[in-house]
Design a protein around this motif. Structure first.
Motif, PDB file in Angstrom:
ATOM      1  N   LYS A 127       2.680 -16.893  11.160  1.00 11.37           N
ATOM      2  CA  LYS A 127       3.394 -15.896  11.947  1.00 11.37           C
ATOM      3  C   LYS A 127       3.202 -14.473  11.420  1.00 11.37           C
ATOM      4  O   LYS A 127       3.548 -13.511  12.052  1.00 11.37           O
ATOM      5  CB  LYS A 127       4.893 -16.243  11.989  1.00 11.37           C
ATOM      6  N   SER A 128       2.708 -14.366  10.212  1.00  7.73           N
ATOM      7  CA  SER A 128       2.479 -13.042   9.637  1.00  7.73           C
ATOM      8  C   SER A 128       1.190 -13.071   8.829  1.00  7.73           C
ATOM      9  O   SER A 128       1.006 -13.930   7.964  1.00  7.73           O
ATOM     10  CB  SER A 128       3.662 -12.674   8.741  1.00  7.73           C
ATOM     11  N   GLN A 129       0.266 -12.204   9.145  1.00 13.10           N
ATOM     12  CA  GLN A 129      -1.003 -12.160   8.434  1.00 13.10           C
ATOM     13  C   GLN A 129      -1.286 -10.746   7.946  1.00 13.10           C
ATOM     14  O   GLN A 129      -0.851  -9.791   8.566  1.00 13.10           O
ATOM     15  CB  GLN A 129      -2.156 -12.549   9.369  1.00 13.10           C
ATOM     16  N   THR A 130      -2.072 -10.647   6.887  1.00 19.39           N
ATOM     17  CA  THR A 130      -2.405  -9.338   6.336  1.00 19.39           C
ATOM     18  C   THR A 130      -3.868  -9.260   5.954  1.00 19.39           C
ATOM     19  O   THR A 130      -4.404 -10.186   5.367  1.00 19.39           O
ATOM     20  CB  THR A 130      -1.580  -9.059   5.056  1.00 19.39           C
ATOM     21  N   ALA A 163      -1.079   3.596   4.478  1.00 13.21           N
ATOM     22  CA  ALA A 163      -0.831   3.623   5.920  1.00 13.21           C
ATOM     23  C   ALA A 163      -1.084   2.250   6.550  1.00 13.21           C
ATOM     24  O   ALA A 163      -1.939   2.093   7.409  1.00 13.21           O
ATOM     25  CB  ALA A 163      -1.704   4.681   6.572  1.00 13.21           C
ATOM     26  N   PRO A 164      -0.300   1.248   6.119  1.00 15.86           N
ATOM     27  CA  PRO A 164      -0.473  -0.067   6.731  1.00 15.86           C
ATOM     28  C   PRO A 164      -0.122  -0.012   8.214  1.00 15.86           C
ATOM     29  O   PRO A 164       0.754   0.756   8.607  1.00 15.86           O
ATOM     30  CB  PRO A 164       0.532  -0.944   5.973  1.00 15.86           C
ATOM     31  N   GLN A 165      -0.855  -0.770   8.999  1.00 15.97           N
ATOM     32  CA  GLN A 165      -0.545  -0.871  10.427  1.00 15.97           C
ATOM     33  C   GLN A 165      -0.207  -2.317  10.737  1.00 15.97           C
ATOM     34  O   GLN A 165      -0.964  -3.225  10.417  1.00 15.97           O
ATOM     35  CB  GLN A 165      -1.745  -0.442  11.276  1.00 15.97           C
ATOM     36  N   THR A 166       0.945  -2.505  11.362  1.00 19.36           N
ATOM     37  CA  THR A 166       1.377  -3.849  11.725  1.00 19.36           C
ATOM     38  C   THR A 166       1.463  -3.944  13.242  1.00 19.36           C
ATOM     39  O   THR A 166       2.072  -3.089  13.891  1.00 19.36           O
ATOM     40  CB  THR A 166       2.744  -4.176  11.094  1.00 19.36           C
ATOM     41  N   ALA A 167       0.837  -4.977  13.785  1.00 16.84           N
ATOM     42  CA  ALA A 167       0.838  -5.170  15.225  1.00 16.84           C
ATOM     43  C   ALA A 167       1.608  -6.433  15.560  1.00 16.84           C
ATOM     44  O   ALA A 167       1.631  -7.384  14.788  1.00 16.84           O
ATOM     45  CB  ALA A 167      -0.599  -5.275  15.746  1.00 16.84           C
ATOM     46  N   HIS A 219      -8.832  -3.888  13.061  1.00 17.02           N
ATOM     47  CA  HIS A 219      -7.547  -4.482  12.681  1.00 17.02           C
ATOM     48  C   HIS A 219      -7.632  -6.016  12.744  1.00 17.02           C
ATOM     49  O   HIS A 219      -7.187  -6.725  11.838  1.00 17.02           O
ATOM     50  CB  HIS A 219      -6.474  -3.950  13.649  1.00 17.02           C
ATOM     51  N   VAL A 220      -8.217  -6.516  13.817  1.00 14.99           N
ATOM     52  CA  VAL A 220      -8.345  -7.967  13.996  1.00 14.99           C
ATOM     53  C   VAL A 220      -9.336  -8.546  12.984  1.00 14.99           C
ATOM     54  O   VAL A 220      -9.082  -9.574  12.347  1.00 14.99           O
ATOM     55  CB  VAL A 220      -8.778  -8.297  15.447  1.00 14.99           C
ATOM     56  N   ALA A 221     -10.468  -7.855  12.813  1.00 18.73           N
ATOM     57  CA  ALA A 221     -11.493  -8.352  11.888  1.00 18.73           C
ATOM     58  C   ALA A 221     -10.970  -8.377  10.455  1.00 18.73           C
ATOM     59  O   ALA A 221     -11.391  -9.208   9.646  1.00 18.73           O
ATOM     60  CB  ALA A 221     -12.756  -7.494  11.980  1.00 18.73           C
ATOM     61  N   ALA A 222     -10.042  -7.466  10.139  1.00 14.78           N
ATOM     62  CA  ALA A 222      -9.474  -7.431   8.783  1.00 14.78           C
ATOM     63  C   ALA A 222      -8.689  -8.704   8.475  1.00 14.78           C
ATOM     64  O   ALA A 222      -8.453  -9.031   7.314  1.00 14.78           O
ATOM     65  CB  ALA A 222      -8.575  -6.206   8.614  1.00 14.78           C
ATOM     66  N   THR A 251      -1.145  -7.493  10.063  1.00 18.62           N
ATOM     67  CA  THR A 251      -1.146  -6.190   9.372  1.00 18.62           C
ATOM     68  C   THR A 251      -2.509  -5.881   8.789  1.00 18.62           C
ATOM     69  O   THR A 251      -3.188  -6.765   8.274  1.00 18.62           O
ATOM     70  CB  THR A 251      -0.106  -6.199   8.231  1.00 18.62           C
ATOM     71  N   ILE A 252      -2.884  -4.626   8.873  1.00 20.10           N
ATOM     72  CA  ILE A 252      -4.060  -4.158   8.139  1.00 20.10           C
ATOM     73  C   ILE A 252      -3.586  -3.094   7.157  1.00 20.10           C
ATOM     74  O   ILE A 252      -2.816  -2.194   7.505  1.00 20.10           O
ATOM     75  CB  ILE A 252      -5.169  -3.609   9.067  1.00 20.10           C
ATOM     76  N   ARG A 253      -4.021  -3.260   5.897  1.00 22.45           N
ATOM     77  CA  ARG A 253      -3.652  -2.263   4.884  1.00 22.45           C
ATOM     78  C   ARG A 253      -4.719  -1.182   4.868  1.00 22.45           C
ATOM     79  O   ARG A 253      -5.900  -1.490   4.728  1.00 22.45           O
ATOM     80  CB  ARG A 253      -3.550  -2.924   3.519  1.00 22.45           C
ATOM     81  N   ARG A 254      -4.286   0.039   5.034  1.00 23.69           N
ATOM     82  CA  ARG A 254      -5.247   1.136   5.076  1.00 23.69           C
ATOM     83  C   ARG A 254      -4.603   2.407   4.535  1.00 23.69           C
ATOM     84  O   ARG A 254      -3.453   2.380   4.110  1.00 23.69           O
ATOM     85  CB  ARG A 254      -5.742   1.335   6.511  1.00 23.69           C
ATOM     86  N   PHE A 255      -5.368   3.483   4.555  1.00 22.94           N
ATOM     87  CA  PHE A 255      -4.884   4.770   4.044  1.00 22.94           C
ATOM     88  C   PHE A 255      -4.969   5.823   5.139  1.00 22.94           C
ATOM     89  O   PHE A 255      -5.746   5.686   6.079  1.00 22.94           O
ATOM     90  CB  PHE A 255      -5.738   5.247   2.869  1.00 22.94           C
ATOM     91  N   ALA A 256      -4.190   6.879   4.985  1.00 25.65           N
ATOM     92  CA  ALA A 256      -4.321   8.002   5.905  1.00 25.65           C
ATOM     93  C   ALA A 256      -4.029   9.291   5.145  1.00 25.65           C
ATOM     94  O   ALA A 256      -3.349   9.269   4.128  1.00 25.65           O
ATOM     95  CB  ALA A 256      -3.341   7.866   7.066  1.00 25.65           C
ATOM     96  N   HIS A 257      -4.538  10.364   5.647  1.00 25.72           N
ATOM     97  CA  HIS A 257      -4.235  11.719   5.152  1.00 25.72           C
ATOM     98  C   HIS A 257      -4.672  11.937   3.699  1.00 25.72           C
ATOM     99  O   HIS A 257      -4.669  11.017   2.896  1.00 25.72           O
ATOM    100  CB  HIS A 257      -2.746  12.047   5.284  1.00 25.72           C
ATOM    101  N   LEU A 258      -4.998  13.166   3.400  1.00 26.05           N
ATOM    102  CA  LEU A 258      -5.301  13.574   2.044  1.00 26.05           C
ATOM    103  C   LEU A 258      -4.494  14.830   1.773  1.00 26.05           C
ATOM    104  O   LEU A 258      -4.377  15.674   2.657  1.00 26.05           O
ATOM    105  CB  LEU A 258      -6.782  13.947   1.910  1.00 26.05           C
ATOM    106  N   VAL A 259      -3.928  14.934   0.611  1.00 26.69           N
ATOM    107  CA  VAL A 259      -3.402  16.224   0.147  1.00 26.69           C
ATOM    108  C   VAL A 259      -3.543  16.289  -1.368  1.00 26.69           C
ATOM    109  O   VAL A 259      -3.770  15.272  -2.021  1.00 26.69           O
ATOM    110  CB  VAL A 259      -1.916  16.492   0.531  1.00 26.69           C
ATOM    111  N   GLY A 260      -3.372  17.477  -1.912  1.00 25.59           N
ATOM    112  CA  GLY A 260      -3.517  17.676  -3.349  1.00 25.59           C
ATOM    113  C   GLY A 260      -4.969  17.874  -3.738  1.00 25.59           C
ATOM    114  O   GLY A 260      -5.860  17.868  -2.888  1.00 25.59           O
ATOM    115  N   GLY A 261      -5.198  18.038  -5.028  1.00 23.74           N
ATOM    116  CA  GLY A 261      -6.552  18.276  -5.524  1.00 23.74           C
ATOM    117  C   GLY A 261      -6.714  19.679  -6.094  1.00 23.74           C
ATOM    118  O   GLY A 261      -7.641  19.950  -6.836  1.00 23.74           O
ATOM    119  N   ALA A 262      -5.798  20.568  -5.700  1.00 23.70           N
ATOM    120  CA  ALA A 262      -5.785  21.923  -6.285  1.00 23.70           C
ATOM    121  C   ALA A 262      -4.352  22.422  -6.133  1.00 23.70           C
ATOM    122  O   ALA A 262      -4.068  23.377  -5.434  1.00 23.70           O
ATOM    123  CB  ALA A 262      -6.770  22.844  -5.580  1.00 23.70           C
TER     124      ALA A 262
END
Lengths: 218, 545
Positions: free
Chosen positions: A211-214, B330-334, B384-387, B471-482
């Motif tokens: 039911k939950s996948q990641t 920036a995880p996305q959960t569907a 997302h699905v392929a992940a 869910t796919i675990r991912r990242f978004a946005h950049l800040v910092g560095g200077a």
């Protein structure tokens, strides 16, 4: 062109009569040019060598379940991207930039097939190819690389090509570009006049899985 | 506050139909390389464009160089996912670390307008707590300024974009100039699920016109916000600040890649920038240099501007350049619904919740996350699905089910860490400039936030009736560095974005942010740049030198 062949048990025919391409008169001219070009003659191969082409064709057919014509010409689309170096630019410190990574991982895939089954990957039966890829995907590392990075390289390019094609949109109910037309009917179960309802809304591909996948972006 | 039109007439300078005012570009000021302009700005995104518009209005001779094109939305942008690859910065870069961050797509921009050309359009403010996380929570960093120092700039920019949304109850509660947009099936499910779980969710805040604004039309809900808004409804500096800047005598010099900032070793001041345009190496003289190349390219440019005085890279006496670079988790959960959601219809940015933004003393982690609707188009959805490991027939079957899925995204406040940084790689680009190497690893707090955010999104989707979630675990946005800091041992610039090391060198982009909150950074980058502009204007064009 007719619909892509897809078995109803794999989701084929859920949007009877739906035709994304039929909406093209409602697209702006620049978008028409870009999208309709995908329906024309595929570009000649420039990047893949003959040996790489054979392996790549078989790999893409497997990854996207394309067993019969008509197919989305994924190998030509990926070849064009690599020939034009249309990549995302970045590469892992311990991995090559995408064009070289493609050449090398295709060669490794072919070598794996020859080592295990004494034949090139492209000459294996469909079932043998499936099994080989299933084994590769399941391992943490593959031939000195993190499998997830190789798998992501392969599936990213494959999916980007396949799901940019209007015939692929037909089987998922997506009408493609929406400018300058836009949408009028937002909300649950709300459809535009040109959209087609899913004929089998209870065909839930996730019904028999956890039911939950990641997963994770690579 | 003066009416928007009196302080920024961009929306009134655009044509009354979608497209560009071409005459403004052909008639634009053209400074000569040998003219010592008052300021040369490197990069025409959120920070650079805002600075340019403010200074041009104040009568400064200002030119902004951008490495990418001066976009013509009608000609250059398409209503198509794969056809929009050229909106991203895809020059070579190297990534490493325990959690390498892929670049060149959602977290990079190119050309005039920068990443805001393809951002979703969310423009939340930071919370007051974001400006002193170290003092309050013992993590992150304290800014050399507080929320109150930025508040009036937030209000100004919200009016100029303009931002649409419900009354905002979180952080410093505030309202928005445009009323909230109607929501699609995706937003409807978020609101329904949040209600069922006792979580507050609100429509907005999005920088998309809801009603005509100047000559900019109402949004048409076509859903291709991430491919560049051909309608001119979604805000980006290309339409919100550049037109007014040109009208007031600024020059935007596109296709100009800055490779080095020149420093006079005798005076210790910047004298201008070296850049490559149309294959030719050139040098623009300027009394002030402002860098606004964002979190990867700004440190890269500074590091590549080493000189006798700055052997380790410009402004890098204390080894601060390139460090404390952040991404948001920036995880996305569907969730799967028997109803048809058709989440691609309407703008992806619709509804947000900041209920989990602040540190919750009952949790083992510090700081928090926000939750927003995201609505992936087919290619992104396939990723997302392929992940989940699906391919072949299973992938096609999942994809055929696209109409039934709703998708939420979280933004987790990953903490700034010194070793998450940009350095120069040995590899070079086509200008023979060393490419950026971005090393990134998460800390425990980051991982806990990512997990908690996924749990909250699953709860909301199930509360709305979802049968399964992926869910796919991912990242978004950049800040910092200077980053900005109280002193040169802890950062590169001060609260006014002026570098500690070079009195006439400024950095006015996302790289100066010491922390990131759980907010999309665009609005804050613009507000910080607008504040820096005000300080510069108060000093007058000659004061800084």
């Amino acid at each position: 062109m007719t619909a892509l062949p897809l078995d109803p048990k794999d989701g084929g025919g859920r949007f009877p009569g739906f035709d994304a391409q039929g909406q093209s008169p409602h697209w702006d001219p620049v978008t028409q040019g870009v999208v309709l070009a995908r329906l024309g003659r595929p570009t000649d191969l420039r990047f893949f060598t003959v040996a790489e082409e054979a392996t790549a064709r078989a790999l893409f057919d497997q990854l996207l379940g394309q067993r019969h014509e008509p197919r989305v010409p994924v190998v030509n689309m990926v070849d064009a991207r690599l020939a034009e170096d249309q990549t995302d630019g970045w590469h892992y410190e311990d991995m090559e930039p995408d064009p070289a990574a493609w050449r090398n991982t295709l060669a490794e895939l072919d070598a794996e097939a020859r080592e295990r089954l004494k034949r090139p990957f492209a000459e294996l039966s469909w079932e043998e190819q499936t099994l080989l890829l299933t084994d590769i995907q399941a391992a943490e590392t593959w031939r000195g690389r993190q499998t997830s990075r190789v798998w992501s390289l392969w599936t990213r390019y494959a999916c980007t090509a396949f799901y940019s094609h209007p015939l692929a949109w037909d089987e998922i109910g997506f009408a493609g570009p929406a400018y300058p037309r836009g949408y009028k009917n937002l909300g649950l179960n709300a459809r535009e006049p040109f959209e087609v309802a899913d004929a089998r809304p209870t065909q839930d591909p996730a019904a028999h899985t956890a039911k939950s996948q990641t997963g994770r972006q690579r | 506050m003066a009416p928007v039109k009196d302080r920024n007439a961009s929306a009134w300078l655009l044509p009354p139909v979608p497209g560009t005012n071409h005459a403004m570009r052909t008639d634009m000021a053209q400074f000569r390389d040998e003219d010592e302009v008052d300021i040369v700005i490197v990069g025409c995104g959120a920070g650079g464009s805002t600075l340019l518009q403010r200074l041009a209005r104040a009568g400064w001779k200002a030119v902004a160089l951008d490495a990418g094109p001066f976009w013509d939305p009608e000609r250059d942008w398409v209503s198509d996912e794969a056809g929009s690859h050229h909106l991203y910065w895809t020059e070579p870069r190297v990534i490493s670390g325990d959690d390498p961050v892929p670049l060149g797509s959602n977290n990079s921009g190119r050309g005039v307008g920068g990443s805001m050309v393809h951002y979703a359009g969310y423009t939340p403010r930071f919370h007051p707590s974001d400006f002193h996380t170290y003092s309050t929570d013992g993590v992150g960093a304290d800014w050399p300024l507080e929320y109150g120092d930025l508040k009036s700039y937030y209000e100004d920019i919200e009016g100029e974009l303009p931002v649409a949304g419900e009354h905002w109850p979180w952080g410093d509660p505030h309202s928005y100039p445009h009323s909230p947009h109607p929501v699609s099936g995706n937003g409807e499910l978020f609101l329904r699920g949040a209600l069922a779980c006792g979580i507050t969710a609100k429509v907005g805040p999005v920088a998309i016109t809801n009603g005509r604004f100047g000559n900019r039309p109402h949004c048409i809900y076509r859903g291709f916000c991430l491919q560049g808004c051909k309608v001119n409804a979604k805000a980006s500096p290309l339409i919100t600040h550049i037109p007014d800047a040109l009208h007031h005598g600024a020059e935007v010099r596109a296709d100009s890649m800055v490779t080095r900032i020149e420093i006079d070793d005798r005076t210790g001041k910047a004298t201008g920038v070296h850049y490559v345009r149309h294959g030719r190496s050139r040098f623009q003289r300027a009394r002030i240099v402002a860098v606004a190349g964002y979190s990867i390219e700004t440190p890269r440019l500074l590091l590549n501007s080493a000189s006798q005085r700055f052997p380790e890279g410009l402004c890098n006496d204390f080894d601060q350049v390139g460090r404390y670079l952040m991404v948001q988790g920036a995880p996305q959960t569907a969730g799967r619904f028997e109803s048809e959601v058709r989440m691609w219809k309407a703008p992806p940015p619709e509804v947000s919740s900041e209920d989990f933004y602040e540190t919750d003393p009952s949790k083992p982690y510090k700081r928090g996350f926000s939750i927003q609707t995201v609505s992936p188009l087919p290619i992104t959805w396939a990723e997302h699905v392929a992940a989940q490991g699906h391919w072949g027939a299973k992938l096609r079957e999942y994809m055929s089910d696209y109409v039934h899925w709703a998708c939420l995204g979280a933004l987790c406040e990953f903490l700034p860490q010194p070793d998450n940084r940009v350095t120069l790689a040995s590899e070079k680009d086509r200008n023979s400039m060393p490419v950026a190497h971005f090393h990134y690893s998460q800390c425990d707090n980051d991982r806990q936030l990512m997990q908690a955010a996924q749990g909250a999104m699953e709860k909301i989707l199930k509360g709305a009736g979802a049968e399964e979630v992926i869910t796919i675990r991912r990242f978004a946005h950049l800040v910092g560095g200077a980053r900005m800091a109280a002193d040169e041992q802890h950062g590169v610039v001060d609260a006014d974005c002026r570098s500690f090391a070079v009195p006439n060198l400024y950095i006015t982009d996302g790289s100066v942010l010491p922390t990131q909150g759980s907010a999309n950074p665009a609005l804050t980058i613009m507000a910080v740049a607008a504040r820096a502009a005000n300080r510069l204007i108060a000093g007058g064009p000659s004061k800084a030198t």
